[in-house]
Design a protein around this motif. Structure first.
Motif, PDB file in Angstrom:
ATOM      1  N   GLY A 131      -8.237  11.950   6.938  1.00 17.37           N
ATOM      2  CA  GLY A 131      -8.899  10.960   6.101  1.00 17.37           C
ATOM      3  C   GLY A 131      -8.004  10.287   5.066  1.00 17.37           C
ATOM      4  O   GLY A 131      -8.503   9.635   4.150  1.00 17.37           O
ATOM      5  N   VAL A 132      -6.687  10.451   5.203  1.00 15.27           N
ATOM      6  CA  VAL A 132      -5.749   9.810   4.287  1.00 15.27           C
ATOM      7  C   VAL A 132      -5.319   8.488   4.905  1.00 15.27           C
ATOM      8  O   VAL A 132      -4.849   8.449   6.044  1.00 15.27           O
ATOM      9  N   ASN A 133      -5.477   7.399   4.157  1.00 16.54           N
ATOM     10  CA  ASN A 133      -5.157   6.074   4.653  1.00 16.54           C
ATOM     11  C   ASN A 133      -3.713   5.702   4.306  1.00 16.54           C
ATOM     12  O   ASN A 133      -3.322   5.740   3.144  1.00 16.54           O
ATOM     13  N   VAL A 134      -2.946   5.376   5.353  1.00 16.94           N
ATOM     14  CA  VAL A 134      -1.591   4.858   5.173  1.00 16.94           C
ATOM     15  C   VAL A 134      -1.692   3.355   5.367  1.00 16.94           C
ATOM     16  O   VAL A 134      -2.203   2.904   6.388  1.00 16.94           O
ATOM     17  N   PRO A 135      -1.291   2.557   4.427  1.00 18.15           N
ATOM     18  CA  PRO A 135      -0.556   2.820   3.189  1.00 18.15           C
ATOM     19  C   PRO A 135      -1.417   2.889   1.925  1.00 18.15           C
ATOM     20  O   PRO A 135      -0.879   3.116   0.838  1.00 18.15           O
ATOM     21  N   LYS A 136      -2.724   2.693   2.049  1.00 14.98           N
ATOM     22  CA  LYS A 136      -3.575   2.618   0.852  1.00 14.98           C
ATOM     23  C   LYS A 136      -3.454   3.872  -0.022  1.00 14.98           C
ATOM     24  O   LYS A 136      -3.310   3.772  -1.242  1.00 14.98           O
ATOM     25  N   ASP A 137      -3.516   5.054   0.582  1.00 17.08           N
ATOM     26  CA  ASP A 137      -3.437   6.301  -0.179  1.00 17.08           C
ATOM     27  C   ASP A 137      -2.001   6.767  -0.372  1.00 17.08           C
ATOM     28  O   ASP A 137      -1.627   7.201  -1.463  1.00 17.08           O
ATOM     29  N   ILE A 138      -1.216   6.713   0.690  1.00 16.27           N
ATOM     30  CA  ILE A 138       0.201   7.112   0.652  1.00 16.27           C
ATOM     31  C   ILE A 138       0.975   6.139   1.538  1.00 16.27           C
ATOM     32  O   ILE A 138       0.651   5.977   2.720  1.00 16.27           O
ATOM     33  N   ALA A 139       1.997   5.508   0.959  1.00 15.30           N
ATOM     34  CA  ALA A 139       2.855   4.601   1.714  1.00 15.30           C
ATOM     35  C   ALA A 139       3.977   5.393   2.373  1.00 15.30           C
ATOM     36  O   ALA A 139       4.399   6.434   1.860  1.00 15.30           O
ATOM     37  N   ILE A 140       4.455   4.898   3.520  1.00 14.72           N
ATOM     38  CA  ILE A 140       5.496   5.599   4.276  1.00 14.72           C
ATOM     39  C   ILE A 140       6.611   4.637   4.652  1.00 14.72           C
ATOM     40  O   ILE A 140       6.365   3.515   5.072  1.00 14.72           O
ATOM     41  N   THR A 141       7.857   5.118   4.489  1.00 13.80           N
ATOM     42  CA  THR A 141       9.023   4.489   5.113  1.00 13.80           C
ATOM     43  C   THR A 141       9.706   5.561   5.943  1.00 13.80           C
ATOM     44  O   THR A 141       9.530   6.751   5.703  1.00 13.80           O
ATOM     45  N   SER A 142      10.489   5.104   6.926  1.00 15.18           N
ATOM     46  CA  SER A 142      11.104   6.041   7.857  1.00 15.18           C
ATOM     47  C   SER A 142      12.484   5.542   8.258  1.00 15.18           C
ATOM     48  O   SER A 142      13.006   4.600   7.671  1.00 15.18           O
TER      49      SER A 142
ATOM     50  N   GLN B 134       3.845  -2.317   8.365  1.00 18.15           N
ATOM     51  CA  GLN B 134       2.610  -2.075   7.601  1.00 18.15           C
ATOM     52  C   GLN B 134       2.583  -0.797   6.772  1.00 18.15           C
ATOM     53  O   GLN B 134       1.881  -0.742   5.766  1.00 18.15           O
ATOM     54  N   SER B 135       3.286   0.243   7.154  1.00 16.92           N
ATOM     55  CA  SER B 135       3.104   1.556   6.540  1.00 16.92           C
ATOM     56  C   SER B 135       3.506   1.628   5.070  1.00 16.92           C
ATOM     57  O   SER B 135       3.118   2.556   4.368  1.00 16.92           O
ATOM     58  N   CYS B 136       4.259   0.646   4.592  1.00 18.69           N
ATOM     59  CA  CYS B 136       4.663   0.628   3.183  1.00 18.69           C
ATOM     60  C   CYS B 136       3.719  -0.176   2.312  1.00 18.69           C
ATOM     61  O   CYS B 136       3.824  -0.145   1.083  1.00 18.69           O
ATOM     62  N   GLY B 137       2.841  -0.943   2.936  1.00 15.88           N
ATOM     63  CA  GLY B 137       1.911  -1.775   2.192  1.00 15.88           C
ATOM     64  C   GLY B 137       2.306  -3.238   2.146  1.00 15.88           C
ATOM     65  O   GLY B 137       1.638  -4.042   1.498  1.00 15.88           O
TER      66      GLY B 137
END
Length: 188
Positions: free
Chosen positions: A115-126, A183-186
């Motif tokens: 139920g954790v929304n990426v990127p709204k709750d936690i943004a990700i870079t890789s 998209q994953s960073c917002g």
């Protein structure tokens, strides 16, 4: 990944990769940024972690050891394991840099199931820019590995060795760290 060994090597600028991916999160305003990395202190992991720390230090963000998550592999299952550790810190995180796209996919899928929304709750870079990074939802913002340039340098080095030339550098570090924004960073 062992540049101090005898022989020849071509490496990436892993410190710049760690800095670029982390700094992108910092530029978005994230201040509680974790790092997911391989557990063994191979040179690339040490350099990536140094880049991560440098980006945080330059932004005046405190580095907390509990935000550095170590895993035993680079696969999706290790990403799932990392996600469980990150979820325990969830309320204290707003971003995470993950050292491999396969790990990031495992983290993203586990976050979604929890139920954790990426990127709204936690943004990700890789890092890596594998083909799957573009098709996962949300698509991964990732630092592209310059694989074509790496291969070209390796072939030039090999050709010089075969020709008996002794003028080549034994160890080459390729500059550059191209951030592929998705998209994953917002951003999108």
């Amino acid at each position: 990944d062992f540049p101090c060994q005898a022989g020849y090597s071509i490496e990436l600028d892993h410190e710049k990769i760690g800095f670029t991916a982390t700094n992108h999160l910092v530029q978005h305003g994230y201040k509680r940024i974790a790092l997911v990395r391989f557990a063994v202190d191979i040179p690339s992991m040490v350099q990536i972690q140094h880049g991560y720390k440098t980006a945080l230090q330059q932004a005046g963000i405190q580095i907390l050891p509990e935000r550095i998550i170590c895993v035993n592999g680079f696969d999706r299952a290790s990403g799932e394991s990392a996600a469980m550790k990150l979820l325990a810190l969830h309320n204290r995180l707003d971003g995470v840099f993950i050292v491999a796209d396969q790990l990031a996919i495992g983290v993203t899928q586990t976050f979604h199931k929890s139920g954790v929304n990426v990127p709204k709750d936690i943004a990700i870079t890789s890092f890596n820019n594998i083909p799957e990074a573009e098709i996962i939802t949300p698509s991964l913002t990732t630092v592209a590995a310059p694989t074509e340039r790496l291969g070209r340098h390796a072939m030039m080095m090999l050709n010089e060795l075969i020709a008996g030339q002794n003028t080549i550098q034994r160890h080459v570090t390729l500059p550059g760290a191209e951030l592929v924004i998705r998209q994953s960073c917002g951003c999108q």
